[in-house]
Design a protein around this motif. Structure first.
Motif, PDB file in Angstrom:
ATOM      1  N   TYR A  59     112.610  84.517 -40.918  1.00 35.05           N
ATOM      2  CA  TYR A  59     113.252  84.591 -42.223  1.00 35.05           C
ATOM      3  C   TYR A  59     113.780  85.991 -42.504  1.00 35.05           C
ATOM      4  CZ  TYR A  59     110.870  80.179 -43.255  1.00 35.05           C
ATOM      5  OH  TYR A  59     110.433  78.875 -43.230  1.00 35.05           O
ATOM      6  N   ALA A  60     114.854  86.036 -43.271  1.00 32.86           N
ATOM      7  CA  ALA A  60     115.276  87.310 -43.826  1.00 32.86           C
ATOM      8  C   ALA A  60     114.198  87.779 -44.793  1.00 32.86           C
ATOM      9  CB  ALA A  60     116.603  87.148 -44.558  1.00 32.86           C
ATOM     10  N   ASP A  61     113.971  89.085 -44.854  1.00 30.47           N
ATOM     11  CA  ASP A  61     112.904  89.610 -45.703  1.00 30.47           C
ATOM     12  C   ASP A  61     113.065  89.185 -47.161  1.00 30.47           C
ATOM     13  OD1 ASP A  61     112.608  92.793 -43.926  1.00 30.47           O
ATOM     14  OD2 ASP A  61     111.705  90.839 -43.560  1.00 30.47           O
ATOM     15  N   SER A  62     114.292  89.088 -47.608  1.00 28.05           N
ATOM     16  CA  SER A  62     114.543  88.813 -49.024  1.00 28.05           C
ATOM     17  C   SER A  62     114.155  87.393 -49.441  1.00 28.05           C
ATOM     18  CB  SER A  62     116.016  89.044 -49.347  1.00 28.05           C
ATOM     19  OG  SER A  62     116.829  88.171 -48.590  1.00 28.05           O
ATOM     20  N   VAL A  63     113.947  86.503 -48.475  1.00 23.12           N
ATOM     21  CA  VAL A  63     113.659  85.104 -48.829  1.00 23.12           C
ATOM     22  C   VAL A  63     112.250  84.669 -48.465  1.00 23.12           C
ATOM     23  CG1 VAL A  63     116.094  84.566 -48.476  1.00 23.12           C
ATOM     24  CG2 VAL A  63     114.445  84.029 -46.662  1.00 23.12           C
ATOM     25  N   LYS A  64     111.503  85.540 -47.812  1.00 31.40           N
ATOM     26  CA  LYS A  64     110.153  85.169 -47.382  1.00 31.40           C
ATOM     27  C   LYS A  64     109.295  84.775 -48.571  1.00 31.40           C
ATOM     28  CE  LYS A  64     110.030  87.963 -43.159  1.00 31.40           C
ATOM     29  NZ  LYS A  64     109.449  89.140 -42.471  1.00 31.40           N
ATOM     30  N   GLY A  65     108.610  83.661 -48.418  1.00 33.27           N
ATOM     31  CA  GLY A  65     107.741  83.170 -49.477  1.00 33.27           C
ATOM     32  C   GLY A  65     108.425  82.256 -50.478  1.00 33.27           C
ATOM     33  N   ARG A  66     109.754  82.216 -50.450  1.00 32.34           N
ATOM     34  CA  ARG A  66     110.472  81.367 -51.406  1.00 32.34           C
ATOM     35  C   ARG A  66     111.310  80.280 -50.723  1.00 32.34           C
ATOM     36  NH1 ARG A  66     114.436  83.265 -53.863  1.00 32.34           N
ATOM     37  NH2 ARG A  66     114.855  85.005 -52.427  1.00 32.34           N
ATOM     38  N   LEU A  67     111.846  80.577 -49.573  1.00 31.74           N
ATOM     39  CA  LEU A  67     112.656  79.613 -48.846  1.00 31.74           C
ATOM     40  C   LEU A  67     111.917  79.165 -47.595  1.00 31.74           C
ATOM     41  CD1 LEU A  67     114.751  80.912 -50.792  1.00 31.74           C
ATOM     42  CD2 LEU A  67     116.416  80.747 -48.925  1.00 31.74           C
ATOM     43  N   THR A  68     112.041  77.887 -47.274  1.00 32.02           N
ATOM     44  CA  THR A  68     111.350  77.322 -46.117  1.00 32.02           C
ATOM     45  C   THR A  68     112.321  76.504 -45.283  1.00 32.02           C
ATOM     46  OG1 THR A  68     109.291  77.159 -47.389  1.00 32.02           O
ATOM     47  CG2 THR A  68     109.440  75.882 -45.347  1.00 32.02           C
ATOM     48  N   ILE A  69     112.401  76.839 -44.011  1.00 32.33           N
ATOM     49  CA  ILE A  69     113.220  76.077 -43.091  1.00 32.33           C
ATOM     50  C   ILE A  69     112.342  75.096 -42.332  1.00 32.33           C
ATOM     51  CG2 ILE A  69     113.026  77.764 -41.198  1.00 32.33           C
ATOM     52  CD1 ILE A  69     115.948  77.109 -40.493  1.00 32.33           C
ATOM     53  N   SER A  70     112.875  73.906 -42.095  1.00 32.43           N
ATOM     54  CA  SER A  70     112.139  72.898 -41.332  1.00 32.43           C
ATOM     55  C   SER A  70     113.157  72.036 -40.587  1.00 32.43           C
ATOM     56  CB  SER A  70     111.261  72.041 -42.242  1.00 32.43           C
ATOM     57  OG  SER A  70     112.048  71.349 -43.196  1.00 32.43           O
ATOM     58  N   ARG A  71     112.650  71.236 -39.672  1.00 32.15           N
ATOM     59  CA  ARG A  71     113.544  70.375 -38.906  1.00 32.15           C
ATOM     60  C   ARG A  71     112.875  69.047 -38.627  1.00 32.15           C
ATOM     61  NH1 ARG A  71     114.929  73.487 -33.557  1.00 32.15           N
ATOM     62  NH2 ARG A  71     115.545  71.438 -32.734  1.00 32.15           N
ATOM     63  N   ASP A  72     113.709  68.016 -38.504  1.00 34.10           N
ATOM     64  CA  ASP A  72     113.253  66.684 -38.117  1.00 34.10           C
ATOM     65  C   ASP A  72     114.045  66.334 -36.863  1.00 34.10           C
ATOM     66  OD1 ASP A  72     112.851  63.955 -37.741  1.00 34.10           O
ATOM     67  OD2 ASP A  72     112.675  63.570 -39.895  1.00 34.10           O
ATOM     68  N   ASN A  73     113.425  66.469 -35.724  1.00 30.56           N
ATOM     69  CA  ASN A  73     114.134  66.247 -34.464  1.00 30.56           C
ATOM     70  C   ASN A  73     114.568  64.798 -34.287  1.00 30.56           C
ATOM     71  OD1 ASN A  73     113.960  68.964 -33.656  1.00 30.56           O
ATOM     72  ND2 ASN A  73     111.900  68.636 -32.845  1.00 30.56           N
ATOM     73  N   ALA A  74     113.800  63.881 -34.840  1.00 32.57           N
ATOM     74  CA  ALA A  74     114.162  62.458 -34.733  1.00 32.57           C
ATOM     75  C   ALA A  74     115.450  62.160 -35.490  1.00 32.57           C
ATOM     76  CB  ALA A  74     113.032  61.590 -35.256  1.00 32.57           C
ATOM     77  N   LYS A  75     115.704  62.945 -36.535  1.00 38.50           N
ATOM     78  CA  LYS A  75     116.910  62.746 -37.333  1.00 38.50           C
ATOM     79  C   LYS A  75     117.986  63.782 -37.022  1.00 38.50           C
ATOM     80  CE  LYS A  75     114.479  60.653 -41.253  1.00 38.50           C
ATOM     81  NZ  LYS A  75     114.187  60.730 -42.712  1.00 38.50           N
ATOM     82  N   ASN A  76     117.711  64.663 -36.076  1.00 38.86           N
ATOM     83  CA  ASN A  76     118.657  65.729 -35.728  1.00 38.86           C
ATOM     84  C   ASN A  76     119.087  66.521 -36.971  1.00 38.86           C
ATOM     85  OD1 ASN A  76     118.649  64.989 -33.003  1.00 38.86           O
ATOM     86  ND2 ASN A  76     120.327  63.526 -33.308  1.00 38.86           N
ATOM     87  N   THR A  77     118.119  66.841 -37.792  1.00 37.18           N
ATOM     88  CA  THR A  77     118.413  67.435 -39.094  1.00 37.18           C
ATOM     89  C   THR A  77     117.579  68.691 -39.317  1.00 37.18           C
ATOM     90  OG1 THR A  77     118.996  65.275 -40.021  1.00 37.18           O
ATOM     91  CG2 THR A  77     118.462  67.032 -41.579  1.00 37.18           C
ATOM     92  N   VAL A  78     118.198  69.680 -39.907  1.00 37.06           N
ATOM     93  CA  VAL A  78     117.505  70.884 -40.327  1.00 37.06           C
ATOM     94  C   VAL A  78     117.612  70.989 -41.848  1.00 37.06           C
ATOM     95  CG1 VAL A  78     119.556  72.360 -39.972  1.00 37.06           C
ATOM     96  CG2 VAL A  78     117.261  73.374 -39.971  1.00 37.06           C
ATOM     97  N   TYR A  79     116.545  71.458 -42.469  1.00 44.80           N
ATOM     98  CA  TYR A  79     116.466  71.554 -43.918  1.00 44.80           C
ATOM     99  C   TYR A  79     116.218  72.999 -44.337  1.00 44.80           C
ATOM    100  CZ  TYR A  79     115.510  66.554 -43.327  1.00 44.80           C
ATOM    101  OH  TYR A  79     115.577  65.229 -42.965  1.00 44.80           O
ATOM    102  N   LEU A  80     116.607  73.295 -45.572  1.00 41.24           N
ATOM    103  CA  LEU A  80     116.253  74.573 -46.176  1.00 41.24           C
ATOM    104  C   LEU A  80     115.803  74.293 -47.597  1.00 41.24           C
ATOM    105  CD1 LEU A  80     116.156  77.671 -45.738  1.00 41.24           C
ATOM    106  CD2 LEU A  80     118.379  77.771 -46.896  1.00 41.24           C
ATOM    107  N   ARG A  81     114.522  74.438 -47.825  1.00 37.97           N
ATOM    108  CA  ARG A  81     113.970  74.284 -49.156  1.00 37.97           C
ATOM    109  C   ARG A  81     114.008  75.644 -49.827  1.00 37.97           C
ATOM    110  NH1 ARG A  81     113.214  70.749 -53.318  1.00 37.97           N
ATOM    111  NH2 ARG A  81     111.592  71.568 -54.715  1.00 37.97           N
ATOM    112  N   MET A  82     114.631  75.705 -50.994  1.00 40.76           N
ATOM    113  CA  MET A  82     114.808  76.973 -51.688  1.00 40.76           C
ATOM    114  C   MET A  82     114.142  76.894 -53.061  1.00 40.76           C
ATOM    115  SD  MET A  82     118.754  77.887 -50.658  1.00 40.76           S
ATOM    116  CE  MET A  82     119.460  76.530 -51.569  1.00 40.76           C
ATOM    117  N   ASN A  83     113.154  77.734 -53.263  1.00 38.70           N
ATOM    118  CA  ASN A  83     112.441  77.815 -54.535  1.00 38.70           C
ATOM    119  C   ASN A  83     112.681  79.175 -55.182  1.00 38.70           C
ATOM    120  OD1 ASN A  83     111.262  75.248 -54.125  1.00 38.70           O
ATOM    121  ND2 ASN A  83     109.564  76.155 -52.980  1.00 38.70           N
ATOM    122  N   SER A  84     112.450  79.229 -56.481  1.00 37.34           N
ATOM    123  CA  SER A  84     112.575  80.489 -57.227  1.00 37.34           C
ATOM    124  C   SER A  84     113.904  81.178 -56.941  1.00 37.34           C
ATOM    125  CB  SER A  84     111.404  81.416 -56.878  1.00 37.34           C
ATOM    126  OG  SER A  84     110.170  80.801 -57.142  1.00 37.34           O
TER     127      SER A  84
END
Length: 124
Positions: A59-84
């Motif tokens: 993660y970029a330092d500015s987003v640590k603790g607030r943004l979360t990246i994840s992936r679902d390989n079965a769906k060939n999809t990447v997500y970015l959950r952004m809080n605060s």
């Protein structure tokens, strides 16, 4: 042929949350690293977060603790959950996917694709 389709951007108040998605479609490819970048008006495109095929994240330092990246390989999809979210995070967000395709003569060949971008606006 591989296509990326992003979704999930929009308008949110400061402190709010959004989840971005980026789905890859096509055939006969193997996903490698996936990531999110953002570009504010008049500025360069910057790294937000990446995730490897094994699930390791960066993660970029500015987003640590607030943004979360994840992936679902079965769906060939990447997500970015952004809080605060903060107003200064208003930007176009782009997914980036590295993948390989097995070619008959050369074996696996690597490719890099960008999504079309999705706009995120954070109001103060």
């Amino acid at each position: 042929q591989v296509q990326l389709v992003e979704s999930g951007g929009g308008l949110v108040q400061a402190g709010g949350s959004l989840r971005l998605s980026c789905a890859a479609s096509g055939s006969d490819f193997m996903l490698n690293a996936m990531g999110w970048y953002r570009q504010a008006p008049g500025k360069q495109r910057d790294l937000v977060a990446t995730i490897t095929s094994g699930g390791s994240t960066n993660y970029a330092d500015s987003v640590k603790g607030r943004l979360t990246i994840s992936r679902d390989n079965a769906k060939n999809t990447v997500y970015l959950r952004m809080n605060s979210l903060k107003p200064e995070e208003t930007a176009d967000y782009y997914c980036n996917i590295s993948l390989s395709i097995q070619r008959p003569l050369t074996g696996p060949v690597g490719y890099d694709y960008w999504g079309q971008g999705t706009q995120v606006t954070v109001s103060s």
